[in-house]
Design a protein around this motif. Sequence first.
Motif, PDB file in Angstrom:
ATOM      1  N   GLN A 168      -0.628  -2.848  -1.588  1.00 23.21           N
ATOM      2  CA  GLN A 168      -0.132  -1.985  -0.523  1.00 23.21           C
ATOM      3  C   GLN A 168      -0.004  -0.531  -0.967  1.00 23.21           C
ATOM      4  N   ALA A 197       7.206   8.695   5.549  1.00 20.94           N
ATOM      5  CA  ALA A 197       6.740   7.726   6.538  1.00 20.94           C
ATOM      6  C   ALA A 197       5.217   7.712   6.584  1.00 20.94           C
ATOM      7  N   GLY A 198       4.629   6.524   6.386  1.00 19.14           N
ATOM      8  CA  GLY A 198       3.195   6.353   6.503  1.00 19.14           C
ATOM      9  C   GLY A 198       2.379   6.910   5.357  1.00 19.14           C
ATOM     10  N   ILE A 199       3.024   7.437   4.328  1.00 26.43           N
ATOM     11  CA  ILE A 199       2.313   8.076   3.216  1.00 26.43           C
ATOM     12  C   ILE A 199       2.608   7.389   1.895  1.00 26.43           C
ATOM     13  N   ILE A 223       0.214   5.226  -0.304  1.00 30.38           N
ATOM     14  CA  ILE A 223      -0.557   4.408   0.624  1.00 30.38           C
ATOM     15  C   ILE A 223      -2.016   4.859   0.517  1.00 30.38           C
ATOM     16  N   GLY A 226      -3.966   8.306   1.741  1.00 28.51           N
ATOM     17  CA  GLY A 226      -3.035   9.296   2.267  1.00 28.51           C
ATOM     18  C   GLY A 226      -2.872  10.503   1.352  1.00 28.51           C
ATOM     19  N   GLY A 362       8.183   0.354   4.997  1.00 26.59           N
ATOM     20  CA  GLY A 362       8.743   1.615   5.469  1.00 26.59           C
ATOM     21  C   GLY A 362      10.188   1.430   5.870  1.00 26.59           C
TER      22      GLY A 362
END
Length: 464
Positions: A168, A197-199, A223, A226, A362
């Motif tokens: 992941q 967030a999301g990175i 991630i 990113g 997250g």
Amino acid sequence: MRKIAIVGSGQAGLLAAHALVKTGYDVTLYSDRTPEQWLNESKPTGTAARFDMALEFERELGLAFWEDAAPRGEGAHLTACAAPGNRLLTLAGRLERPFMAIDLRLQSHRWMLELEARGGKIVIEAVTVPRLDEIAAENDLTVVAAGRADLCRLFERDAARSVHADAQRNVVMMCVTGPKLGFDGVPLLPVKFNLFAGIGEAFWVPYHHKDVGPSWNCLFEAIPGGPLDRFQGAKSGEEIVAIAKDLVKELIPWDHDWFKTAELSDKHGWQNGRVVPTVRKPVGRLPSGRIVTPLGDTAMSLDPVGGQGANSGNKMARNLVECVVAHGERPFDADWMTRTFDRFYARHGGPTDRFNNLLLAGAPAGVFHLLFAQYGSDGRADNRSRQQALANAFVNNFNDPAQLTSVVEDVGRVRAFIRQKTGRPWPLALAAGGVGVGIAQVRQRLGLPPQHPAAPAQAVGALA
């Protein structure tokens, strides 16, 4: 005396070996490197931050040799970012008892020497599957604690317990010296998390290095694809640190002044790779039909995001030894191996794995609720506020993930927990935190610092 072989000289294998020798077993540990090679020629296999529950096992075995020298982490400081450069909220929580991270190379070196001094036997060789079969024939029980190397393939992936089939995060770790031991506005020595967030994540861990002593172990959890994922192809520790400095300046500017003096602590002090979170079945079958059982990362591989790998290994080693002793003179068959691991998984492994997966996901709803309700925590020892109680509860879950993981997995339970800790209905607790978060967002839109909660200067003077 029953004969037990342990393959692997990392943390879990050495702890199990020491505990079994202390209990009276004939123990042989197989290592692919000498103590001196561990100390001088190896890369650290991880940060190995351990919280109090895991450290207690080391103390019981008389192996806590660095407690007076290593920096004592007192809690955690978390900055959750809605986007790079946007500090949404902070959390500053205190542990009930400190954590420590000791350079594994220093540790394995000393623990191997100590094992021989205490009556254990050590054989230096790289164990292959055919050789493992021979070792299993000579011993009543053979334990494989060889990390995530080739021997772990003997143990089938447990699909029911393994949530992820792929890595992941792309993970980079570096041992650095230079940055001071402490942060402005934080009245404790924390592991410092920056969550995007999301990175991915970046976190700084107080660390006792084999050469420079108190220093830092810094990790980037990117991630794939990113903005944090810039370390692919880096071929040296110096290159890793240079990329990290650019990333901190660009994406984590509030830590730039702190990090800009960072230098690699030693030429081997870095790693660049990825971990597939995996739980494996506890029985491995060799070509002859003989069986072996896994320990540590060989049994359960965890992404470093939750700092749980070494903690899990310590708890697993303790569980294994307790089950060996309780089993008496009976054969260590496949049923025993399965029951032994299931006992660990029910008490520690399952909650740890689920907590780690929550962090990889997250901020699911339960964690989001808790972070907003605790907003206002500053980490002071004399802070008796409702928000500080929530922050401390969250941070202490790293010591024992069974405490709070099942709560934050369920929105209804976390709302009840917020009410219990704050004495007010959960919507009011979230609204109070939301007001502070909203003000910080407005300030950032105006080009001003967010002014998240921080302790007065006099409260952090001892750490400056």
